[in-house]
Design a protein around this motif. Sequence first.
Motif, PDB file in Angstrom:
ATOM      1  N   ARG A 292      31.185  38.300  29.690  1.00  0.00           N
ATOM      2  CA  ARG A 292      32.117  38.846  28.699  1.00  0.00           C
ATOM      3  C   ARG A 292      33.553  38.385  28.915  1.00  0.00           C
ATOM      4  O   ARG A 292      34.434  38.755  28.143  1.00  0.00           O
ATOM      5  N   GLN A 293      33.800  37.613  29.954  1.00  0.00           N
ATOM      6  CA  GLN A 293      35.179  37.275  30.303  1.00  0.00           C
ATOM      7  C   GLN A 293      35.673  36.056  29.542  1.00  0.00           C
ATOM      8  O   GLN A 293      34.966  35.058  29.396  1.00  0.00           O
ATOM      9  N   LYS A 294      36.909  36.147  29.078  1.00  0.00           N
ATOM     10  CA  LYS A 294      37.594  35.012  28.472  1.00  0.00           C
ATOM     11  C   LYS A 294      38.649  34.428  29.411  1.00  0.00           C
ATOM     12  O   LYS A 294      39.074  33.296  29.239  1.00  0.00           O
ATOM     13  N   ASN A 295      39.069  35.238  30.391  1.00  0.00           N
ATOM     14  CA  ASN A 295      40.029  34.798  31.396  1.00  0.00           C
ATOM     15  C   ASN A 295      39.277  34.076  32.513  1.00  0.00           C
ATOM     16  O   ASN A 295      38.303  34.606  33.063  1.00  0.00           O
ATOM     17  N   VAL A 296      39.709  32.883  32.848  1.00  0.00           N
ATOM     18  CA  VAL A 296      38.996  32.063  33.824  1.00  0.00           C
ATOM     19  C   VAL A 296      38.943  32.746  35.188  1.00  0.00           C
ATOM     20  O   VAL A 296      37.887  32.783  35.838  1.00  0.00           O
ATOM     21  N   LYS A 297      40.061  33.288  35.665  1.00  0.00           N
ATOM     22  CA  LYS A 297      40.089  33.887  36.991  1.00  0.00           C
ATOM     23  C   LYS A 297      39.249  35.160  37.055  1.00  0.00           C
ATOM     24  O   LYS A 297      38.613  35.434  38.068  1.00  0.00           O
ATOM     25  N   ARG A 298      39.238  35.935  35.978  1.00  0.00           N
ATOM     26  CA  ARG A 298      38.373  37.120  35.962  1.00  0.00           C
ATOM     27  C   ARG A 298      36.894  36.703  35.928  1.00  0.00           C
ATOM     28  O   ARG A 298      36.047  37.344  36.560  1.00  0.00           O
ATOM     29  N   MET A 299      36.597  35.635  35.220  1.00  0.00           N
ATOM     30  CA  MET A 299      35.224  35.132  35.216  1.00  0.00           C
ATOM     31  C   MET A 299      34.804  34.698  36.613  1.00  0.00           C
ATOM     32  O   MET A 299      33.689  34.996  37.074  1.00  0.00           O
ATOM     33  N   LEU A 300      35.703  33.999  37.306  1.00  0.00           N
ATOM     34  CA  LEU A 300      35.396  33.563  38.670  1.00  0.00           C
ATOM     35  C   LEU A 300      35.300  34.752  39.622  1.00  0.00           C
ATOM     36  O   LEU A 300      34.570  34.693  40.620  1.00  0.00           O
ATOM     37  N   ALA A 301      36.026  35.826  39.326  1.00  0.00           N
ATOM     38  CA  ALA A 301      35.928  37.034  40.146  1.00  0.00           C
ATOM     39  C   ALA A 301      34.529  37.638  40.039  1.00  0.00           C
ATOM     40  O   ALA A 301      33.900  37.974  41.055  1.00  0.00           O
ATOM     41  N   TYR A 302      34.040  37.775  38.812  1.00  0.00           N
ATOM     42  CA  TYR A 302      32.678  38.294  38.643  1.00  0.00           C
ATOM     43  C   TYR A 302      31.649  37.320  39.212  1.00  0.00           C
ATOM     44  O   TYR A 302      30.605  37.725  39.737  1.00  0.00           O
ATOM     45  N   SER A 303      31.946  36.035  39.098  1.00  0.00           N
ATOM     46  CA  SER A 303      31.061  35.039  39.701  1.00  0.00           C
ATOM     47  C   SER A 303      30.969  35.232  41.212  1.00  0.00           C
ATOM     48  O   SER A 303      29.883  35.119  41.802  1.00  0.00           O
ATOM     49  N   SER A 304      32.100  35.541  41.859  1.00  0.00           N
ATOM     50  CA  SER A 304      32.078  35.741  43.312  1.00  0.00           C
ATOM     51  C   SER A 304      31.253  36.969  43.693  1.00  0.00           C
ATOM     52  O   SER A 304      30.631  37.002  44.753  1.00  0.00           O
ATOM     53  N   ILE A 305      31.251  37.990  42.835  1.00  0.00           N
ATOM     54  CA  ILE A 305      30.414  39.165  43.073  1.00  0.00           C
ATOM     55  C   ILE A 305      28.941  38.756  43.057  1.00  0.00           C
ATOM     56  O   ILE A 305      28.149  39.162  43.911  1.00  0.00           O
ATOM     57  N   ALA A 306      28.575  37.933  42.069  1.00  0.00           N
ATOM     58  CA  ALA A 306      27.191  37.462  41.973  1.00  0.00           C
ATOM     59  C   ALA A 306      26.810  36.628  43.190  1.00  0.00           C
ATOM     60  O   ALA A 306      25.704  36.760  43.733  1.00  0.00           O
ATOM     61  N   HIS A 307      27.718  35.766  43.641  1.00  0.00           N
ATOM     62  CA  HIS A 307      27.405  34.919  44.794  1.00  0.00           C
ATOM     63  C   HIS A 307      27.300  35.738  46.080  1.00  0.00           C
ATOM     64  O   HIS A 307      26.537  35.365  46.978  1.00  0.00           O
ATOM     65  N   ALA A 308      28.036  36.833  46.168  1.00  0.00           N
ATOM     66  CA  ALA A 308      27.842  37.736  47.301  1.00  0.00           C
ATOM     67  C   ALA A 308      26.421  38.287  47.294  1.00  0.00           C
ATOM     68  O   ALA A 308      25.792  38.449  48.352  1.00  0.00           O
TER      69      ALA A 308
END
Length: 497
Positions: A292-308
């Motif tokens: 749902r993210q349009k902001n790149v850094k917020r998208m990468l933040a959720y991505s880091s949660i998934a990678h954890a």
Amino acid sequence: MNTTPQILRILPEVILTLVGVIIMLVEPLIAKSSSRKPLGWFSVLGVIAALAGSLYQYQLPSGTAYFGTVQTDPFSIFFHVLIAGIVLASLLIALDSAPDSTPFLGEYFALVCFGAVGMMLMSSAVELLLVFIGLEISSISTYILAGFRRKSAKAPESSIKYFLLGSFATAFFLYGIALVFGATGTTDISGIAQALGSSTTPMLALIGVSMMLIGLGFKVSAAPFQVWTPDVYEGAASPVVALMSTGPKVAAFAVLLRVLYGAVPALHLHWVPLLWLLAALSMTVGNLGALRQKNVKRMLAYSSIAHAGYLLVAFTALSADGIAAASFYAVSYAAMNVGVFAVVSHAGGYDDRLTLIEDYKGLAYRSPLLGGAMGFFLISLIGIPFTGGFFGKFYVFSAAIHSGFVWLAVIGLINSGIAAYYYLRVLAAIYSKPAESSPVMAVPAATLPLLLALLITVASTLILGIAPGRILAQAKAAAATYPVINPDADSAAVAGR
């Protein structure tokens, strides 16, 4: 008798401490109108020296120092080298994007060095109180760095959120240590394992371990302890996020491995189901949130949660292959994630001029170097073959399947498919031509620090994807530090296989 000088056991930490102190002493002597970038290059040299010191430690026999509080072994050296590499690339990113007029830039470089000291202590400590001290050194540095961009309204907000929630999580970790001490009479990791292995498990120890998992879960931004991550990533400067999203997480995962496999292996029937749940939640919450993210850094933040979550899958394997897979994945994730933020930092600048995904339209045409590098890191994050991300996920899911956690691996594969959508959305924007009527943001010319940072991250991601054998061998040597846990006959039912 061990005749190794004790100071060699903490050689990288000593080097980085001296570098940080020298920067703090020299910075006030420099004229206010002069650039602080030379201090940044000095810190880069210091980190290279710390990296060399870490590699030198491979020649030392495994052993402890300072009353058994720190231990030099393949496990600690592996994470020392990884942390030094992360810090080196993060400093180069800061040298590239931070303007010469950035206030207190000297303190920035000193804080990065001090934070690295805490991260390295966390990976080498075999005494829980020293782990806590290392955690605090690392955390305090990153709290300040998160709000370093003071002219931005979001930076102080992100720093305060990070500090408040981080302090709350640290309290859980410290209280968990106290409860484990009350149950076993010691805070030494090997002493705890001996006490729990020779007696019935007290409820006090179970509660203590659970509270420690909560504290470390916050540090690695695992769901449901991830609420701070998107806001902090968005508000902090991109060079800070490059460090924050990898270094402290790697150190926290090292602590988690030491605690679970070194201190409380006897309680695996209790903590494996918890990690199974955390892994599944983190992968699902992270990837669905990123959609749902349009902001790149917020998208990468959720991505880091998934990678954890992907990394936590390996923790459930209860085998040397699981520990090795977790260690290998930590390396591959650090390389590609730091690389992504190197591109984001240079393209958007220190003030984050490019925040939305649509702002990156046509990046490959404006700067083939940045567009190509960003595309390469994105396909690695997806897990496409011939990248580090592919082998990282392959080893993690293989370890889970071999240990019988087939459904957890299936959840991970489904989430990898979901993740491909939002990564490809960014990749499509990078290689799409912007409309002629839309304004085009000029991309600054590549600098030497950026080229060095991209060289480190691209080469690491590529080598991990085409020749992972040597790094995997080092990861397996690190895993051999701890004996394999032999699950009881009924562990399959308890763990929910």
